[in-house]
Every structure is written in C-alpha cells, then in structure tokens.
Design an enzyme around this catalytic site. Sequence first.
Site, PDB file in Angstrom:
ATOM      1  N   CYS A 163      10.907  -8.862  -5.890  1.00 16.71           N
ATOM      2  CA  CYS A 163       9.664  -8.350  -6.313  1.00 16.71           C
ATOM      3  C   CYS A 163       9.754  -8.382  -7.953  1.00 16.71           C
ATOM      4  CB  CYS A 163       9.100  -6.993  -5.940  1.00 16.71           C
ATOM      5  SG  CYS A 163       7.479  -6.587  -6.596  1.00 16.71           S
ATOM      6  N   CYS A 343       2.535 -11.625  -5.736  1.00 17.88           N
ATOM      7  CA  CYS A 343       2.860 -10.300  -6.339  1.00 17.88           C
ATOM      8  C   CYS A 343       1.517  -9.653  -6.840  1.00 17.88           C
ATOM      9  CB  CYS A 343       3.793 -10.639  -7.377  1.00 17.88           C
ATOM     10  SG  CYS A 343       4.412  -9.245  -8.383  1.00 17.88           S
TER      11      CYS A 343
END
Length: 418
Positions: A163, A343
Amino acid sequence: MPRTHHRLLIVGGGAAGISVAANMRRKDKTMDIAIIEPSEVHYYQPAFTLVGGGVYDFNKTKRREQDLIPKEVEWIRDYAESFQPESNSVTLRSGNSVSYDYLVVCPGIQLDWHKIEGLEETLGKNGVSSNYSPRTASYTWECIRDFQGGTALFTQPPMPIKCAGAPQKAMYLAADRFRQRKLLDKANLEFCNAGPTMFGVPFFAEALDKVVAGYGIKPNFGCNLVAIDGPSHTATFEMVRADGSKEKTNKSFDFIHVTPPQSAPDFIKNSPLASAAGWVELDENTLQHPRFSNIFGLGDVGSTSNAKTAAAVRKQVPVVVRNILALINGRSLAPKYDGYGSCPLTTSLHSVILAEFSYGGKVTPSFPILNPRSNRLIWWWLKKYGLPPLYWDYMLKGYDWDIPHKASYAEKLVAATA
C-alpha cells in the site's frame, strides 16, 4: 492424523491465501486443499489507516483465522521453513514435511523494523507510531488527538512497500485533524520520502502535489529514515544530494509516523523460488513460476511489478485459480493479469482520490466519466463503509466480483497532462 500430501497446498493464510482456497472450492468442490498459516488472527489491514485517523474501530479490523478458512480446507498451523520444488514438498518449522501436486505461495511481505536503528525500542511510545502495525495503529490516533503543535514527521522508505499510498494517507488525515482544531499554523508537517515524487504514477502525483500544498506540508524527497532516538525525539535521515552523494541529517519531532522498510520474508529470499531480488519469481501475466510449472504465486510476495495492494490480490486470485485448473485439465494458461492495482488515497476526513492503474503506470479507472484525480466524498464512503464488507463477505469467501477497468476512461485526461 493430519495428511502429509495435498492436491493443492497454499503457503500463507492472508487475503491471498484464503481467497484462493475459497475461490478454488467454489470452482471445484472436490479439491483437496490445505493452508499453511501460523497466525491465529487475521487483520483487514487497509483499515489501519482509518484507525490511525480516529475514524474506525480497531476491533472491526480483526477476525479469527479459523472463522475465515473454508471448513473443507485443512489448516496447518505452522510456519513454512523451506521449499523442495524438485520433490514437490515444503518443510515446516516443526520439522514435518508436506507434499503437493500444486503449490500457491502467498505469505505476504516482511516488515523490517530492525533496519531502522532504535525503532523497535521506541515504537508505540515517545510519539513514535506506525499504521503498519496492529499494535500501534491506535497509538497513531492517540498521538494525533493529543498533538498541540510542533513538528510532525511522516516517513516513506524505498519501494517496494505494501500500500504505497499509506504513508501519506496517515499524513493527510493528521493534517485535516489539525486543521479542524485550528492547529495547522502551529504545526510543522514534513513528508520524508526516500523516493523522488509524491506517487509512482505521475498522473496522480500531480494531484497529490496540490493536496500537500493545501495543507502546507513540506515534502523532502531522497530522504530516508535510518535511525530514531525516541526519548530525545530525534530522527536521523540519509539524504541524497543532487550529485548522488549522501549525507545524514537529524530532525527533531513531537510526533513521527514511521513506515518500515519492507522485503520478501527471509524464508522466501533463501529459497529456490526466489528471483534475484528475493521475491517469488512469477510470470507477470499468468502468475506461474517460470522454472516450476506447478507453482504459482500472488500478493505482496510476488516479483510482479504491480502495486502491492489488496485490490491487486482481488484481480490475481481468479487468474491463479483458473490457471491451476487449466494446468490440471491440460489446457493453455490464460495470461489475464494486467498489473491492476488500486489505492484509495484518503486526502481528508471526507475525501478520497481513487487511484487505479496497471503495469507501466497506465491509468485504468473502473468508472467512466468521473475524473480519477478528483477528491470525492463517494470514494470516502466506499473506503470506510463499502470495501470492508466486500473484503470479508465476498473476496475472502471466494466470490468473483470484477468491475472492468479501462484506460479509455481516462485517455483524454492522461493526454492532457503528458
């Protein structure tokens, strides 16, 4: 007596491993499957950012591993220690060995806290926190809540990390909290990024530059955290100069959010499955190991160049499952994975930029008409309320839920910024 051979053996019981097992059982109810996973607790890690921002209950991020692994799948509660691909077997830390017909490797990524000198001793106190640990995500919120002014540092190590947007998500939520409490004028906010830009995809980096400027955050590129002294509230960074030389500099802080360096787990690095960089070597499109045809991999441990996100796993799972079934049935493999990753960049307490992209940084949104660089409330609701149930009740239960992502949805916007 536990069986020592399985038709399909999965190393790793995280998002990737459980989803593969559940998806395979939906497609072949007779498949003999086992998962090697030592952890008793499973976390929904994408919510750790929200926990750190004070907008999500930490207890909602965790469930018992035994409640998530399909009942028909055998759970081997042990660590995988080594691989013997020539004999189709995996040795466990206990010393036992498990053999397989087909192997899926997805143990996730390793957080290398120890690579930052002094971090392990001070993490979770002295204003030093990280949303990358379930042990300290709630402490991030305590630090933000109790902040009264001063210097707040937010770090990002060299890529790859899982991430990649999480380091700055923590920063934006903190900055918005400080703005609500009228503390921005009393705060010195700095983003210390080992990389060269705000985001690896230029199309989104441009939008994030504006978010940073809006909060008055100072970005420091080529700035890598190498040591931290919690009691003295001092962080040491290695800075890369324009000529490529390096120097160390100290920064004082009142609060620091640390993103640790990350790598493939050590037992993967030292295995015959590893690429030169230490990751599980995989074909970027079929997710098959190039040297051992009955081995596949996915998720954060893979050598593929996609972003290491849960959204990538969601797209990879059906590719792995279908290709294993194709191999079993003598069919050709389908090179269906295009590197998709997503994301949701939380830019405030009510807005998100939904960054979606595939291999090469190609912008591939799932929704037409909507400008993917815009901060939107709807994506905030998706991040906070929509994605968790989709994760627990659909992805981990093996359902295929796919929304097509198309570069054509953003082609004009991308061309305008080229």
